[in-house]
Structures are given as structure tokens and as C-alpha cells.
Design an enzyme around this catalytic site. Structure first.
Site, PDB file in Angstrom:
ATOM      1  N   ASP A 254       0.053  70.549  17.835  1.00 47.72           N
ATOM      2  CA  ASP A 254      -0.421  71.517  16.695  1.00 47.72           C
ATOM      3  C   ASP A 254      -1.716  71.589  17.112  1.00 47.72           C
ATOM      4  O   ASP A 254      -2.172  72.730  16.474  1.00 47.72           O
ATOM      5  CB  ASP A 254      -0.162  70.763  15.683  1.00 47.72           C
ATOM      6  CG  ASP A 254       1.369  71.045  15.192  1.00 47.72           C
ATOM      7  OD1 ASP A 254       2.288  71.425  16.057  1.00 47.72           O
ATOM      8  OD2 ASP A 254       1.709  70.929  14.265  1.00 47.72           O
TER       9      ASP A 254
ATOM     10  N   LYS B 230      12.117  61.866  12.944  1.00 46.26           N
ATOM     11  CA  LYS B 230      12.151  61.233  11.657  1.00 46.26           C
ATOM     12  C   LYS B 230      10.735  61.418  11.179  1.00 46.26           C
ATOM     13  O   LYS B 230       9.664  60.869  11.539  1.00 46.26           O
ATOM     14  CB  LYS B 230      12.068  59.718  12.281  1.00 46.26           C
ATOM     15  CG  LYS B 230      11.848  58.516  10.941  1.00 46.26           C
ATOM     16  CD  LYS B 230      11.728  57.020  11.115  1.00 46.26           C
ATOM     17  CE  LYS B 230      11.681  56.277  10.202  1.00 46.26           C
ATOM     18  NZ  LYS B 230      10.195  56.429   9.681  1.00 46.26           N
TER      19      LYS B 230
ATOM     20  N   SER C  38       9.176  58.898  14.722  1.00 49.70           N
ATOM     21  CA  SER C  38       8.469  58.387  13.613  1.00 49.70           C
ATOM     22  C   SER C  38       6.881  58.437  14.169  1.00 49.70           C
ATOM     23  O   SER C  38       6.370  59.525  14.675  1.00 49.70           O
ATOM     24  CB  SER C  38       8.763  57.107  13.198  1.00 49.70           C
ATOM     25  OG  SER C  38       7.781  56.446  11.939  1.00 49.70           O
TER      26      SER C  38
END
Length: 538
Positions: free
Chosen positions: A313, A327, A302
């Protein structure tokens, strides 16, 4: 006769009402050939209301209506997704307190040891420390109720010890070297909870911060620790999110913002009834110039994956460890009038490149939450080559790195589970819990001697496991059916001694003592340290 006719409407309405009443009570027999099948007319409300009402009034045995309702809700949510959750009024504080940054209670960390509540440490400045509760005390009685030797659970203990600020709880404790039980009257107070386990300088340039969750106070704790490390001339930060199951989205985005330049996308969310919402870095980050390494494993979920995804990224740092949990669903908490609450999945989150990292769910709740065992079985834990990408779509970072979604964050540098045959005996002792148990018993019996170590450095330099202690541990293992091999490898001995020392340090100095010692045999952290050094040389 005319006078009688006046009452006819009233009589008809009365008979009609009685007919409806008895018709409802008796029910209608079905034309199925089974005379024991009775069909009662549907009541107002939906099917669930009807079924619960029928069960309550007509079921053959007495039922707990509240439990029945809870089971129905949980069954319904479980089929939606594995993270929507119903929280009963009794469970509400137990579920929410860890994320709020504080709770109301007596202020001790404890564990159930040999069927007794054993104090690991009283919270500094908390109500228990103020009245004289000490590490190692055994709580035997709470408000005239015996809690030792009666198979008390952690939940039972917490419910008895926690309570509203200003209320009192009377306890009696057993303490080594003191005859009889010692009584204490403790006034409950607000007790802070911390999401930062430890922060320290590994070497002259490398700082380390470990977070166990993302709570209301996590960002403030993180910034305070980071500032201290920067004051110590930190050039590289290792952020440890292993085993961190997540928490508040806001805490994750705020911490990510400290690493990323203004305008960089951190995460975005979207759901059927929730429009696309973007979170960007919007300030000059405290740590934008620091080399960053993030540690993750199969227990990182999460909010941990939001941070790791934002860093990966944006080509901001290096992710090291093993593939994270997977998740990628966002829950909102909705309160009920009876004090219960619903945590409902309302959106998915996406990393800056647009990938969803939510792993597949086929309705099997147990299989979903124990998927890490499947990773072990298929060889992934031993080799990055065995990672199964559930989403084969390739996403490109600005720097041209290929990343994947649909099953967690795959690290840039993979660290497999150790399968060195020379560590077989060490692993058996560790998995059995014997090293932990022996260290706990040792620290408990030698607490007054060990308290001479006032800080981690003094402990690291002044305490080591002796050969006599090692022999005693071997005998304990043999008594438990774990036989010592003819030759214990040098590596196995080193790991046993180091882990024992780390556990003793935790008993005396809490996590601030454990992690600096344990890092000597922590393969993922050691990989991060060596990676940082090799990067610096290049």
C-alpha cells in the site's frame, strides 16, 4: 398452649425450608402429558451456569464437568469468529512458548521416526549438547517410562521433556554403533526459540531472510541478520513470509518500520470497544534504500499480511507469490485464575489504503481453515485470472496501483503451482514423503561421513546424489506401489536429486543447509531472483 405458640414461627420456618428443599429435589412435573419430564427451578447465575449445574447433578450418566465446560466455551467462540480461542491451563505453555522466544526444557529438535523420538539436532550450547546427546540419537526411555514403540505423540514427548529450569530428566538413548542404551541425566534450562529460519546472500547483491513467525524476539533477530547482509553489500532483500501464520502485531510493525520512511502509515486497528489506533513508521529505517521483494502464499497470515499490506500500500516493494490466507482480525489474550486463557478477537486491522483483508466466515470452521483446497479446485492456484475477489471495492495506493481487500493480499507478481507434466513422478515421490524418508535414513546411516562438511558451501560443492542412490530410491518407491515411468524426465531427475540433497543438508546443517540448496528448484524464489535482475537492468 401459650408456651407452644412461642415456637410456632420457628416451626413454620422449618417446614417452609423443608418444603423448598424437597420441592427442589423432586422438581415440578410439567402439565404436558409427559410425566417423565421434570422442570427444576432455575438457580442463581446465567443460563450456562444453570445448564452445567443441571447436567452435573441430574444427568443420567457421569460426566466430566471440566470437559463439558471447555466444550461449551469452544462452541460459543467458534460461532463468534474462527480466531477467538480458549486455551486450557494444560495447553497454555504449549500455545504461548513459541511466541515468547524461549521455553524451559532439554534443548533438542526431534521428530517421531518409526514410533521413536529421534533427535534431529541438539540446541547449540543447550543442556542436551552439554551432556553429549547427538543428532541421530533415539530416546527410548524417559524417567523410567518406555517411549519407543508405544505410539508416542509429539505432544506426549514435549510434555515429558519440557519442564522447569533446574529440574532433571533421565533419559536412555539408542545410538548407532553403540551396544545397549546410553543413560543421560539432563538438567533442564531456558532454551531460546528462533523465528528466523535462515539468512544468507543469494548472490553478490541479493540477500534472503526467511521468517517462520512473529514472536517476541523476531525484530531483534531480523535486525541482526539484516545488518550482516548489509555488511556483505546487499542491495536487494528478498523477505520470505511464505507459511508464516503470524504472531505479535508489534513485531510486524517494527519490521515494517525498517523499510518505510518516517510518518508512513503501517496499519490501523478498530473494534466496537477499541478505538481506532494507528501505527506509523517513526524512525529512520535500516532498509529504506534497499530494493525489497516480499514472498507470500496461502499460508501467510495475520502479521505476515500486515507487513505485506504495508509494503504494497506504500508502493515500497514488490509482493510475489500467491494470495495470502486472509486473516484481518486482532486477538487479545485474557488470563483466567486457573491458568487458562481466552484469546478474544477485539478489533479488525486495516492496511494503509483502508482495506480489511479478512476473508468471509459463515460459521463453518473446517471450511474456513481449509479454504486453500477450494482455491485449488476453482483453478486459482494455477492462474491469477481465477482469483475471486470477495471485496470488489477498489483501493488506490499513492502510486495509483489498484488493490483489493476481503480475502488476503493479492501479490503484484503471481506464481502459479507448477503443473509441468514432466514433474509428475517427482511430485508423486514428494507427496508420498519418500524423498524425505530416504534422505533421513541416508543421513542417519552416513552421519559420521557427512560431518566432514563444516559449512553450506563445502556441502554444496562436495555432495551430490549419485545414480546408485537414485536407483535405490526408485526401488523403495516401487516397493511402496509408486512405479517408475519408463522414462524419467530430465527435469524430474534434477528436482529429485536437488530435494534429496537439500533434505540431507538439513539433517547435517539444519535450515542453514536446506534453503541454499532448495532454492535451485523453488519457483517462487526463482521468480523473485529473476524479477530483481530484470528490475536492475531497467
Amino acid at each position: 398452649m401459650k408456651r407452644f405458640n412461642i415456637y410456632l414461627p420457628l416451626l413454620f420456618s422449618t417446614f417452609l425450608a423443608l418444603g423448598l428443599y424437597f420441592g427442589y429435589r423432586i422438581g415440578f412435573r410439567a402439565a404436558t402429558g409427559d410425566e417423565n419430564t421434570i422442570f427444576a427451578p432455575a438457580q442463581a447465575g446465567g443460563k450456562l451456569d444453570n445448564i452445567l449445574q443441571f447436567i452435573e447433578q441430574d444427568y443420567v450418566d457421569t460426566v466430566n464437568s471440566s470437559q463439558l465446560e471447555n466444550n461449551a466455551i469452544n462452541g460459543m467462540l467458534e460461532k463468534l469468529d474462527p480466531h477467538s480461542q480458549y486455551i486450557t491451563a494444560d495447553e497454555f505453555h504449549e500455545m504461548n512458548d513459541p511466541l515468547l522466544g524461549s521455553f524451559e526444557g532439554i534443548g533438542v529438535s526431534f521428530r517421531i521416526e518409526k514410533d521413536t523420538i529421534t533427535v534431529i539436532n541438539p540446541v547449540k550450547g543447550g543442556p542436551s549438547e552439554k551432556v553429549g546427546i547427538m543428532a541421530g540419537d533415539r530416546i527410548v526411555i524417559i524417567d523410567d517410562s518406555l517411549v519407543a514403540g508405544v505410539k508416542v505423540t509429539n505432544r506426549d514427548a514435549m510434555r515429558k521433556l519440557k519442564g522447569k529450569k533446574g529440574t532433571k530428566v533421565n533419559v536412555k538413548v539408542y545410538r548407532h554403533g553403540v551396544e545397549g542404551l546410553i543413560p543421560f541425566a539432563i538438567t533442564r534450562d531456558v532454551i531460546p526459540t528462533y523465528s528466523l529460519d535462515v539468512s544468507y546472500m543469494i548472490d553478490k547483491q541479493t540477500g534472503y531472510i526467511r521468517l517462520n513467525k512473529f514472536a517476541a524476539t523476531t525484530y531483534d533477530e531480523f535486525v541482526e541478520a539484516a545488518e550482516k547482509l548489509l555488511d556483505a553489500d546487499m542491495k536487494t532483500l528478498i523477505l520470505d513470509l511464505r507459511g508464516n501464520t503470524g504472531g505479535y502485531l508489534k513485531a510486524a510493525t517494527e519490521i515494517s518500520d525498517e523499510f518505510l520512511g518516517k510518518g508512513k502509515l503501517i496499519v490501523y486497528t478498530q473494534g466496537k470497544n477499541r478505538p481506532k489506533s494507528f501505527s506509523f513508521a517513526n524512525r529512520d529505517g535500516l532498509l529504506e534504500e534497499v530494493e525489497l521483494i516480499v514472498l507470500i502464499d496461502e499460508g501467510s497470515a495475520s502479521a505476515s499480511e500486515i507487513v505485506a499490506g504495508a509494503i504494497q500500500d506504500n508502493d515500497r516493494g514488490t509482493i510475489i507469490g500467491r494470495r495470502s490466507f486472509g486473516k484481518g482480525l486482532v486477538q487479545e489474550q485474557m488470563s483466567m485464575r486457573d491458568g487458562s486463557a481466552l484469546r478474544l478477537t477485539v478489533a479488525r486491522y486495516y492496511t494503509p489504503t483502508g482495506r480489511s483483508i479478512q476473508k468471509p466466515y459463515d460459521g463453518d470452521f473446517e471450511k474456513y481453515h481449509h479454504e486453500s483446497y477450494e482455491r485449488y479446485e476453482n483453478g486459482e492456484m494455477m492462474s491469477a485470472d481465477s482469483i475471486h475477489q470477495t471485496d470488489t471495492v477498489k483501493y488506490l495506493t499513492p502510486g495509483g496501483k489498484i488493490v483489493y481487500g476481503g480475502g488476503g493480499i493479492t501479490p503484484d507478481v503471481y506464481v502459479a503451482l507448477e503443473r509441468d507434466s514432466s514433474l509428475y513422478f517427482f511430485n508423486r515421490l514428494t507427496n508420498s514423503g519418500l524423498i524425505f524418508q530416504y534422505a533421513f535414513d541416508y543421513a542417519d546411516s552416513k552421519r559420521s561421513e557427512l560431518l566432514r562438511f563444516k559449512d553450506v558451501k563445502a556441502f554444496q560443492n562436495g555432495f551430490n546424489m549419485t545414480d546408485a542412490m537414485l536407483a535405490e530410491l526408485y526401488k523403495l518407491a516401487d516397493d511402496k506401489g509408486i512405479s517408475k515411468p519408463a522414462i524419467v524426465s530430465t527435469e524430474s531427475r534434477r528436482h529429485i536429486k536437488t530435494l534429496f540433497k537439500a533434505y540431507v543438508a538439513r539433517n547435517i546443517l539444519d535450515d542453514a543447509g536446506f534453503y541454499p540448496v532448495y532454492q535451485e528448484i523453488d519457483p517462487i524464489l526463482l521468480k523473485a531472483i529473476s524479477h530483481s535482475k530484470s528490475t536492475a537492468k531497467n
